[in-house]
Design a protein around this motif. Structure first.
Motif, short mmCIF file in Angstrom:
data_model
loop_
_atom_site.label_atom_id
_atom_site.label_comp_id
_atom_site.label_asym_id
_atom_site.label_seq_id
_atom_site.Cartn_x
_atom_site.Cartn_y
_atom_site.Cartn_z
N ARG A 54 0.83 -1.19 0.00
CA ARG A 54 0.00 0.00 0.00
C ARG A 54 0.87 1.25 0.00
NH1 ARG A 54 0.81 -1.46 5.13
NH2 ARG A 54 1.22 0.20 6.64
N PHE A 55 0.25 2.36 -0.33
CA PHE A 55 0.85 3.66 -0.08
C PHE A 55 -0.23 4.58 0.50
CE2 PHE A 55 -0.31 3.92 -4.67
CZ PHE A 55 -1.20 5.00 -4.64
N ALA A 56 0.22 5.57 1.24
CA ALA A 56 -0.67 6.61 1.74
C ALA A 56 -0.47 7.86 0.90
CB ALA A 56 -0.36 6.91 3.20
N CYS A 57 -1.56 8.53 0.56
CA CYS A 57 -1.44 9.75 -0.24
C CYS A 57 -2.45 10.78 0.21
CB CYS A 57 -1.60 9.45 -1.72
SG CYS A 57 -3.23 8.86 -2.18
N ARG A 63 -12.73 13.88 -2.18
CA ARG A 63 -12.21 12.83 -3.07
C ARG A 63 -11.90 11.58 -2.27
NH1 ARG A 63 -12.39 10.07 -7.64
NH2 ARG A 63 -10.37 9.79 -8.68
N ASN A 64 -11.35 11.73 -1.07
CA ASN A 64 -11.12 10.57 -0.21
C ASN A 64 -12.43 9.84 0.08
OD1 ASN A 64 -8.29 10.52 0.32
ND2 ASN A 64 -8.52 12.30 1.64
N ARG A 83 -8.77 12.43 7.42
CA ARG A 83 -9.63 13.26 6.57
C ARG A 83 -8.93 13.59 5.25
NH1 ARG A 83 -13.77 16.74 5.95
NH2 ARG A 83 -13.34 18.85 5.20
N HIS A 84 -7.63 13.74 5.32
CA HIS A 84 -6.88 14.20 4.15
C HIS A 84 -6.05 13.10 3.47
CE1 HIS A 84 -7.77 18.48 4.77
NE2 HIS A 84 -7.67 18.22 6.06
N TRP A 85 -5.82 11.99 4.18
CA TRP A 85 -4.93 10.95 3.65
C TRP A 85 -5.68 9.61 3.57
CZ3 TRP A 85 0.45 11.37 2.50
CH2 TRP A 85 0.97 12.65 2.69
N SER A 86 -5.40 8.87 2.51
CA SER A 86 -5.96 7.52 2.35
C SER A 86 -4.84 6.51 2.12
CB SER A 86 -6.92 7.47 1.15
OG SER A 86 -8.15 8.06 1.45
N ASP A 87 -5.06 5.29 2.60
CA ASP A 87 -4.20 4.16 2.24
C ASP A 87 -4.75 3.52 0.97
OD1 ASP A 87 -2.22 4.21 4.17
OD2 ASP A 87 -3.36 3.00 5.59
N VAL A 88 -3.87 3.32 -0.01
CA VAL A 88 -4.27 2.75 -1.29
C VAL A 88 -3.56 1.40 -1.46
CG1 VAL A 88 -4.25 3.06 -3.80
CG2 VAL A 88 -4.60 5.04 -2.28
N VAL A 108 -2.61 18.01 -5.76
CA VAL A 108 -3.05 18.66 -4.52
C VAL A 108 -1.89 19.40 -3.87
CG1 VAL A 108 -3.79 18.21 -2.14
CG2 VAL A 108 -5.01 17.16 -4.06
N MET A 109 -0.73 18.74 -3.80
CA MET A 109 0.41 19.38 -3.15
C MET A 109 0.98 20.50 -4.00
SD MET A 109 1.95 19.51 -0.38
CE MET A 109 1.30 18.03 0.37
N VAL A 110 1.03 20.31 -5.32
CA VAL A 110 1.54 21.35 -6.20
C VAL A 110 0.71 22.62 -6.06
CG1 VAL A 110 1.72 22.04 -8.64
CG2 VAL A 110 2.65 19.85 -7.89
N SER A 111 -0.61 22.47 -5.95
CA SER A 111 -1.49 23.64 -5.87
C SER A 111 -1.26 24.45 -4.60
CB SER A 111 -2.95 23.20 -5.95
OG SER A 111 -3.33 22.48 -4.80
N LYS A 112 -0.65 23.84 -3.58
CA LYS A 112 -0.40 24.53 -2.32
C LYS A 112 0.98 25.18 -2.27
CE LYS A 112 -3.45 21.38 0.23
NZ LYS A 112 -4.50 22.40 0.42
#
Length: 317
Positions: A54-57, A63-64, A83-88, A108-112
């Motif tokens: 898995r990875f977390a993103c 969207r989550n 709330r902001h991170w999911s395990d995939v 998401v990160m680029v936009s910030k």
């Protein structure tokens, strides 16, 4: 996708780096120093099911919620803000969805990021005798890039090149450069264009290079170009197959057909037009095939097919 494919794809995104600040059991991926994804390497003592990769993103909260409702293999992240991170659990999902999720997290990160630090993309468009060339192909590539990295922009304010490009009859041969990113189009500029003379090309090798999207950051290509050893340009070989030069696609004539690499670094707009018109065909091309070619042509958005041809004797190993 397996774990190596996930890592390779993530590192192919512009300006992404990896490190291990949380120990040897995880790899974090950052854009401009900001973590957007954490890949578990399959070890460590965690109170969760450790048998599944898995990875977390990080994604937008809505969207989550959507992804978790639709896919059992996407759950609230174990070690991150749920709330902001999911395990995939990527092995249980289709490759296209996994890649989409990774790109959305990246976006998401680029936009910030501060605007000056955000990765940017570019379309380079030929203006000949006052007319912009191949705009539908440039629009399609720009839209693919925006859908891939900035899906919210695609929904709210997709740019349209035909509204952005201004031509004049006095523009006999100009290059229009459209720079865009997370917040849309940031720059449209025009400059006269003159074609470079290319007669010699140096073969260089890099099995890890990725330039699937036309990014303004060309550092990986510039590093390879520095190896041209007195030649005018380079040809890049990846995994024993010919890809591109540092700024053009290419094709070889084998005596019967014009063949272009099946796996180029960048799917150019001129290449797409030639394929659609049946003027070139895709093929796996080795260095040996290149050296035996009858003719070699270089082409891109600014160089039409047949305008720049190189003798096979100009290829330097």
């Amino acid at each position: 996708m397996n774990i190596e494919q996930v890592r390779e794809f993530t590192l192919s995104l512009p300006c992404v780096t990896e490190d291990q600040p949380f120990g040897p059991d995880n790899v974090t991926f950052r854009v401009e120093g900001k973590i957007f994804m954490c890949l578990w390497l399959g070890s460590g003592n965690y109170n969760i099911d450790c048998s599944r990769q898995r990875f977390a993103c990080k994604l937008a909260p809505e969207r989550n919620d959507e992804l978790r409702e639709q896919h059992a293999a996407i759950t609230p992240a174990f070690h991150w803000n749920k709330r902001h991170w999911s395990d995939v659990y990527f092995e249980q999902l289709e490759t296209e969805l996994v890649e989409t999720i990774i790109c959305e997290s990246y976006g998401v990160m680029v936009s910030k990021l501060p605007k000056a630090r955000q990765p940017k993309f570019v379309e380079t468009i030929k203006i000949s005798n006052g007319k912009a060339a191949n705009l539908p192909y440039h629009q399609a590539r720009m839209e693919r890039t925006i859908h891939h990295f900035f899906p919210q922009l695609a929904l709210s304010a997709m740019p349209h090149l035909q509204d952005l490009i201004t031509t004049k009859d006095s523009m006999l041969l100009f290059k229009a450069r459209v720079v865009y990113g997370a917040h849309g189009v940031e720059l449209v500029e025009y400059a006269p264009y003159s074609m470079r003379q290319i007669s010699t090309l140096k073969i260089v090798y890099d099995d890890t290079i990725s330039y699937s999207y036309k990014c303004t950051n060309r550092s990986v290509l510039n590093a390879l170009t520095a190896q041209k050893a007195g030649c005018d340009e380079i040809i890049i070989v990846k995994n024993n197959l010919i890809t591109d030069t540092s700024f053009t696609n290419l094709a070889i004539f084998d005596g019967n057909n014009w063949l272009t690499p099946k796996h180029p670094l960048l799917h150019g707009t001129q290449r797409a037009l030639l394929l659609d018109n049946g003027l070139i065909k895709e093929a796996d091309i080795t260095v040996d095939d290149l050296m035996k070619a009858k003719r070699i042509r270089l082409f891109n958005a600014m160089i039409d097919f047949g305008e720049r041809e190189v003798e096979p004797s100009g290829i330097k190993l």
